[in-house]
Design a protein around this motif. Structure first.
Motif, PDB file in Angstrom:
ATOM      1  N   GLU A 565       0.835  -1.206   0.000  1.00  0.00           N
ATOM      2  CA  GLU A 565       0.000   0.000   0.000  1.00  0.00           C
ATOM      3  C   GLU A 565       0.871   1.258   0.000  1.00  0.00           C
ATOM      4  O   GLU A 565       0.554   2.257  -0.654  1.00  0.00           O
ATOM      5  N   PHE A 566       1.989   1.192   0.726  1.00  0.00           N
ATOM      6  CA  PHE A 566       2.941   2.309   0.719  1.00  0.00           C
ATOM      7  C   PHE A 566       3.447   2.585  -0.702  1.00  0.00           C
ATOM      8  O   PHE A 566       3.509   3.733  -1.154  1.00  0.00           O
ATOM      9  N   HIS A 567       3.816   1.523  -1.423  1.00  0.00           N
ATOM     10  CA  HIS A 567       4.305   1.687  -2.790  1.00  0.00           C
ATOM     11  C   HIS A 567       3.231   2.285  -3.697  1.00  0.00           C
ATOM     12  O   HIS A 567       3.538   3.126  -4.558  1.00  0.00           O
ATOM     13  N   ARG A 568       2.006   1.839  -3.493  1.00  0.00           N
ATOM     14  CA  ARG A 568       0.927   2.361  -4.340  1.00  0.00           C
ATOM     15  C   ARG A 568       0.709   3.850  -4.068  1.00  0.00           C
ATOM     16  O   ARG A 568       0.495   4.633  -4.994  1.00  0.00           O
ATOM     17  N   MET A 569       0.771   4.260  -2.784  1.00  0.00           N
ATOM     18  CA  MET A 569       0.625   5.685  -2.447  1.00  0.00           C
ATOM     19  C   MET A 569       1.740   6.511  -3.070  1.00  0.00           C
ATOM     20  O   MET A 569       1.512   7.609  -3.588  1.00  0.00           O
ATOM     21  N   TYR A 570       2.957   5.945  -3.016  1.00  0.00           N
ATOM     22  CA  TYR A 570       4.100   6.676  -3.582  1.00  0.00           C
ATOM     23  C   TYR A 570       3.919   6.850  -5.085  1.00  0.00           C
ATOM     24  O   TYR A 570       4.177   7.934  -5.642  1.00  0.00           O
ATOM     25  N   GLU A 571       3.450   5.777  -5.761  1.00  0.00           N
ATOM     26  CA  GLU A 571       3.248   5.855  -7.210  1.00  0.00           C
ATOM     27  C   GLU A 571       2.171   6.865  -7.564  1.00  0.00           C
ATOM     28  O   GLU A 571       2.193   7.470  -8.651  1.00  0.00           O
ATOM     29  N   GLU A 572       1.207   7.064  -6.662  1.00  0.00           N
ATOM     30  CA  GLU A 572       0.107   8.003  -6.905  1.00  0.00           C
ATOM     31  C   GLU A 572       0.413   9.399  -6.353  1.00  0.00           C
ATOM     32  O   GLU A 572      -0.476  10.245  -6.250  1.00  0.00           O
ATOM     33  N   ASN A 573       1.709   9.598  -5.976  1.00  0.00           N
ATOM     34  CA  ASN A 573       2.174  10.914  -5.482  1.00  0.00           C
ATOM     35  C   ASN A 573       1.494  11.339  -4.183  1.00  0.00           C
ATOM     36  O   ASN A 573       1.411  12.540  -3.884  1.00  0.00           O
ATOM     37  N   GLN A 574       1.020  10.385  -3.404  1.00  0.00           N
ATOM     38  CA  GLN A 574       0.464  10.704  -2.088  1.00  0.00           C
ATOM     39  C   GLN A 574       1.605  10.612  -1.064  1.00  0.00           C
ATOM     40  O   GLN A 574       1.648   9.729  -0.207  1.00  0.00           O
ATOM     41  N   PHE A 575       2.543  11.562  -1.164  1.00  0.00           N
ATOM     42  CA  PHE A 575       3.797  11.468  -0.422  1.00  0.00           C
ATOM     43  C   PHE A 575       3.608  11.550   1.084  1.00  0.00           C
ATOM     44  O   PHE A 575       4.262  10.823   1.843  1.00  0.00           O
ATOM     45  N   PHE A 576       2.737  12.425   1.547  1.00  0.00           N
ATOM     46  CA  PHE A 576       2.551  12.580   2.995  1.00  0.00           C
ATOM     47  C   PHE A 576       1.951  11.311   3.608  1.00  0.00           C
ATOM     48  O   PHE A 576       2.391  10.844   4.661  1.00  0.00           O
ATOM     49  N   SER A 577       0.930  10.745   2.926  1.00  0.00           N
ATOM     50  CA  SER A 577       0.315   9.503   3.423  1.00  0.00           C
ATOM     51  C   SER A 577       1.313   8.353   3.377  1.00  0.00           C
ATOM     52  O   SER A 577       1.385   7.525   4.295  1.00  0.00           O
ATOM     53  N   ALA A 578       2.107   8.316   2.298  1.00  0.00           N
ATOM     54  CA  ALA A 578       3.114   7.261   2.155  1.00  0.00           C
ATOM     55  C   ALA A 578       4.150   7.361   3.267  1.00  0.00           C
ATOM     56  O   ALA A 578       4.563   6.348   3.852  1.00  0.00           O
ATOM     57  N   ALA A 579       4.598   8.574   3.578  1.00  0.00           N
ATOM     58  CA  ALA A 579       5.602   8.775   4.624  1.00  0.00           C
ATOM     59  C   ALA A 579       5.068   8.358   5.990  1.00  0.00           C
ATOM     60  O   ALA A 579       5.757   7.693   6.778  1.00  0.00           O
ATOM     61  N   LYS A 580       3.831   8.732   6.261  1.00  0.00           N
ATOM     62  CA  LYS A 580       3.221   8.378   7.542  1.00  0.00           C
ATOM     63  C   LYS A 580       3.096   6.861   7.689  1.00  0.00           C
ATOM     64  O   LYS A 580       3.394   6.291   8.761  1.00  0.00           O
ATOM     65  N   LEU A 581       2.670   6.173   6.594  1.00  0.00           N
ATOM     66  CA  LEU A 581       2.515   4.722   6.630  1.00  0.00           C
ATOM     67  C   LEU A 581       3.868   4.035   6.800  1.00  0.00           C
ATOM     68  O   LEU A 581       4.006   3.073   7.570  1.00  0.00           O
ATOM     69  N   LEU A 582       4.898   4.554   6.104  1.00  0.00           N
ATOM     70  CA  LEU A 582       6.227   3.962   6.196  1.00  0.00           C
ATOM     71  C   LEU A 582       6.756   4.045   7.625  1.00  0.00           C
ATOM     72  O   LEU A 582       7.313   3.080   8.161  1.00  0.00           O
ATOM     73  N   LEU A 583       6.580   5.197   8.242  1.00  0.00           N
ATOM     74  CA  LEU A 583       7.048   5.377   9.614  1.00  0.00           C
ATOM     75  C   LEU A 583       6.279   4.466  10.576  1.00  0.00           C
ATOM     76  O   LEU A 583       6.856   3.887  11.506  1.00  0.00           O
ATOM     77  N   THR A 584       4.969   4.311  10.330  1.00  0.00           N
ATOM     78  CA  THR A 584       4.147   3.428  11.172  1.00  0.00           C
ATOM     79  C   THR A 584       4.629   1.986  11.089  1.00  0.00           C
ATOM     80  O   THR A 584       4.682   1.266  12.097  1.00  0.00           O
ATOM     81  N   LEU A 585       4.986   1.558   9.877  1.00  0.00           N
ATOM     82  CA  LEU A 585       5.461   0.188   9.689  1.00  0.00           C
ATOM     83  C   LEU A 585       6.727  -0.071  10.498  1.00  0.00           C
ATOM     84  O   LEU A 585       6.938  -1.180  11.013  1.00  0.00           O
ATOM     85  N   MET A 586       7.574   0.967  10.614  1.00  0.00           N
ATOM     86  CA  MET A 586       8.827   0.791  11.342  1.00  0.00           C
ATOM     87  C   MET A 586       8.616   0.872  12.844  1.00  0.00           C
ATOM     88  O   MET A 586       9.142   0.052  13.610  1.00  0.00           O
ATOM     89  N   THR A 587       7.859   1.825  13.278  1.00  0.00           N
ATOM     90  CA  THR A 587       7.692   2.030  14.722  1.00  0.00           C
ATOM     91  C   THR A 587       6.789   0.971  15.351  1.00  0.00           C
ATOM     92  O   THR A 587       6.897   0.691  16.547  1.00  0.00           O
ATOM     93  N   ALA A 588       5.876   0.371  14.552  1.00  0.00           N
ATOM     94  CA  ALA A 588       4.987  -0.664  15.090  1.00  0.00           C
ATOM     95  C   ALA A 588       5.705  -1.996  15.270  1.00  0.00           C
ATOM     96  O   ALA A 588       5.155  -2.935  15.860  1.00  0.00           O
ATOM     97  N   ARG A 589       6.932  -2.079  14.710  1.00  0.00           N
ATOM     98  CA  ARG A 589       7.771  -3.268  14.860  1.00  0.00           C
ATOM     99  C   ARG A 589       7.145  -4.539  14.246  1.00  0.00           C
ATOM    100  O   ARG A 589       7.408  -5.638  14.716  1.00  0.00           O
ATOM    101  N   ILE A 590       6.285  -4.395  13.219  1.00  0.00           N
ATOM    102  CA  ILE A 590       5.734  -5.591  12.575  1.00  0.00           C
ATOM    103  C   ILE A 590       6.579  -6.011  11.379  1.00  0.00           C
ATOM    104  O   ILE A 590       6.402  -7.095  10.839  1.00  0.00           O
ATOM    105  N   ALA A 591       7.526  -5.108  10.979  1.00  0.00           N
ATOM    106  CA  ALA A 591       8.425  -5.466   9.882  1.00  0.00           C
ATOM    107  C   ALA A 591       9.539  -6.350  10.416  1.00  0.00           C
ATOM    108  O   ALA A 591      10.010  -6.162  11.541  1.00  0.00           O
ATOM    109  N   PRO A 592       9.962  -7.351   9.645  1.00  0.00           N
ATOM    110  CA  PRO A 592      11.110  -8.157  10.087  1.00  0.00           C
ATOM    111  C   PRO A 592      12.354  -7.281  10.185  1.00  0.00           C
ATOM    112  O   PRO A 592      12.560  -6.374   9.379  1.00  0.00           O
TER     113      PRO A 592
END
Length: 672
Positions: A565-592
């Motif tokens: 979903e982050f990649h799709r937002m980035y491709e659609e130029n939704q940079f702020f939403s993409a940045a927020k989602l990317l940071l959430t993925l890291m801080t939520a610790r669900i990424a390996p």
């Protein structure tokens, strides 16, 4: 046995078909099936049972001093329980009868009295029509076969199917229709006419000849018509004699008149049995007068026919070659000697007719024993003998089911927990499951076995080879419709594993989601992420884009869905939403943890945008994540050996510092 296997199916059936009071009766010893090249007197044999098959092979499990180190028979044999499922003709029988069976089970309108009987008779006739069609198919195959072996096989199949039709028809008359005296004989006449029909071909040959009355089989045909009570056809053929031989016109007219006057029972006739007996006696008295007057003395054929109509058993028996079977003799004997025979008297005449017809020259065949049991109204014995004599379960399973619907088997419960109907249906359906397509029919048979049907289905359906996804989906749908959750999960896991082995990650993920297998979904998600790291793109985008609530099955699958979903937002130029989602993925610790550097690298393009995307607080969070990633590597000093990784880290630190400065300036300006 020595080098052989005993086919225990028939003995098992015979035992199962016994009532509690008959449990000590000894069954027929089953025939022996030889397995080529195996001899247990010299070699040891190992085997493995399956639901419908058994694997047999020679084993080296011998004493240590055995000199020979390898088996002399290097084959593994498959011994099948029901070979008939592989017959083309019988597959048609199985398929066509399945619909009749299911229709009978679904018919909830339990009519009473005559309407219910008529309904069950229609079902019985439907079964018989399927048998008849299969007889005709096998006959055509036998005629057209070039190979003598195949021709013999098809001819044998014709004989077996014809016997099945003969027995079924008699059971229909005796047990289902249960006709009283009078109509009973009409049904038996139709039975004989249907199953002993050689005379029709004979008549065709006669009529095609130049002079029918001089044909060698002319009087044989007329006699057979009389033996079967087909007086109209006999009279038509007799007229050929009158036309060809003027001297015999007078005798032909008298015999024709006698045939015409013969009292005829009909199903709609309201006359009583007493009236019928009086008419019959009067008619036979008239036949007797002409015979005593010597009217037919100059023509032995006509004289014999008159004796038959008079009920002379010796005259009838003299024509045994024309009747060919003892049951034809029985029905002819009843027609002219006992036309108002009662159902309970049949077995007496049947036994004596068999004895007279065979004359001690031969012993009864299995078919004769079955027919005698039917004439004795011994349903149990009919089922038992058919189970022993026939090579598959189709006949006894469907006949028993039909008789059960007639409420004729209520007292026939077996001592090991099931009734006879269910036992035979279970065995028949189990045999179908060894076939690559007929197993689908077996499912419905198991459905209508209330006691053990589901347990059998669960055991068998797990053993279906899932060769294709189409077949797997078909099996899965069957399991889902019946709420067989363990089997659903098992099928999905098997298909998911097969897909992974073939590197079809999308299919594997779909099956694991369907199985609700969180561990396997995590494993496949890791494979997706690994492929992304290696190739820089995702495969099966449609599936990942439409995970929906399924992504909640496991944390890793959730991460995969959100990362896409982050990649799709980035491709659609939704940079702020993409940045927020990317940071959430890291801080939520669900990424390996192994994927964190990839996530930070994905942040680089956003950090380098002209517009400030990450706020100061978000930038601090990214910096902390970078340090968390680098901390273990600094301790192990692994970073020094990887120039690419070093450059990437330096670029990230530089981009983060720049973005922090820009964010602070921007936020400070906004505050003023």
């Amino acid at each position: 046995g020595s080098g052989c296997l005993k086919r225990g199916r028939k003995a098992a059936v015979a035992g199962a078909a016994l009532e509690l009071s008959d449990m000590e009766e000894l069954d027929v010893e089953p025939p022996v099936t030889l397995v080529p090249e195996l001899n247990s007197e010299e070699k040891q044999i190992c085997f493995e049972w399956g639901p419908v098959e058994m694997l047999v092979c020679e084993t080296l499990y011998k004493k240590t001093e055995q000199k020979e180190k390898r088996p002399s028979c290097p084959f593994v044999y498959v011994v099948r329980k029901d070979q008939d499922v592989y017959s083309h003709t019988l597959r048609k029988l199985f398929n066509e009868s399945h619909g009749i069976f299911v229709g009978l089970q679904k018919d909830e309108k339990e009519k009473a009295g005559k309407s219910r009987t008529a309904q069950l008779v229609r079902v019985s006739k439907s079964y018989r029509s399927v048998i008849r069609a299969c007889v005709e198919d096998s006959h055509q195959m036998a005629v057209s076969a070039w190979d003598p072996v195949m021709r013999a096989q098809h001819s044998t199949q014709v004989s077996i199917l014809s016997a099945m039709g003969l027995i079924w028809n008699l059971c229909e008359i005796m047990f289902i229709e249960a006709a009283p005296a009078g109509p009973l004989l009409l049904h038996l006449l139709d039975w004989v006419r249907l199953h002993v029909c050689d005379v029709d071909n004979m008549v065709c040959d006669i009529l095609k000849s130049e002079s029918p009355a001089r044909h060698e089989n002319f009087w044989n045909a007329i006699t057979i018509f009389v033996l079967q009570g087909r007086m109209d056809e006999a009279r038509q053929l007799l007229s050929k004699e009158a036309s060809a031989n003027p001297a015999s016109v007078s005798m032909c007219n008298i015999l024709d008149e006698l045939m015409k006057k013969m009292p005829v029972l009909s199903l709609g006739n309201t006359q009583t049995l007493t009236e019928m007996e009086l008419k019959w006696q009067h008619w036979q008295d008239e036949c007797q007068r002409f015979l005593q007057d010597g009217t037919f003395a100059s023509n032995p054929h006509m004289e014999t026919i008159c004796k038959i109509m008079l009920g002379d058993e010796n005259a009838i028996l003299e024509k045994k070659d024309l009747m060919t079977t003892w049951y034809h003799f029985l029905v002819t004997r009843l027609l002219y000697c006992h036309p108002t025979v009662k159902p309970m008297e049949l077995h007496l005449y049947a036994q004596s007719s068999l004895d007279q017809f065979l004359g001690g020259e031969s012993s009864p065949e299995p078919l004769d024993i079955v027919l005698l049991a039917a004439f004795e109204f011994d349903i149990h014995q009919v089922i038992k003998e058919c189970s022993i004599a026939l090579s598959n379960w189709w006949f006894v399973a469907h006949l028993t089911d039909l008789l059960d619907h007639c409420n004729l088997l209520q007292s026939h419960n077996l001592y090991f927990g099931s009734n006879m109907r269910e036992y035979l249906l279970l065995e028949y359906a189990s045999g179908l499951f060894c076939h690559h397509s007929l197993w689908q029919l077996a499912v419905d048979y198991f459905d209508y076995c209330p006691e053990y049907g589901r347990a059998y289905l669960e055991l068998h359906i797990e053993r279906i080879p899932l060769d294709t996804e189409y077949k797997a989906l078909k099996v899965l749908r069957i399991c889902e419709q019946r709420m067989m959750t363990d089997q659903v999960r098992s099928i999905c896991k098997i298909m998911a594993m097969k897909a992974v082995q073939n590197n079809r990650l999308g299919s594997a993920l779909s099956w694991s989601i369907r199985a609700k297998d969180a561990a396997f979904a995590t494993l496949i998600s890791d494979r997706f992420l690994k492929d992304y790291c290696e190739r820089g793109t995702f495969s099966d985008l449609d599936l990942i884009d439409n995970l929906g609530s399924a992504m909640l099955l496991s944390d890793r699958l959730t991460f995969l869905g959100k990362y896409r979903e982050f990649h799709r937002m980035y491709e659609e130029n939704q940079f702020f939403s993409a940045a927020k989602l990317l940071l959430t993925l890291m801080t939520a610790r669900i990424a390996p943890s192994s994927f964190w550097m990839t996530l930070l690298t994905d942040a680089l393009p956003l950090l380098e945008q002209k517009e400030v995307i990450f706020s100061a607080d978000q930038t601090y969070e990214l910096m902390r994540c970078l340090e968390d990633v680098m901390a273990p590597k600094s301790k192990n000093k692994t970073l020094q050996d990887d120039d690419t990784e070093t450059i990437k880290v330096e670029m990230l630190r530089l981009a983060l510092a720049r973005n922090l400065a820009r964010a602070i300036v921007k936020e400070g300006t906004l505050e003023k």
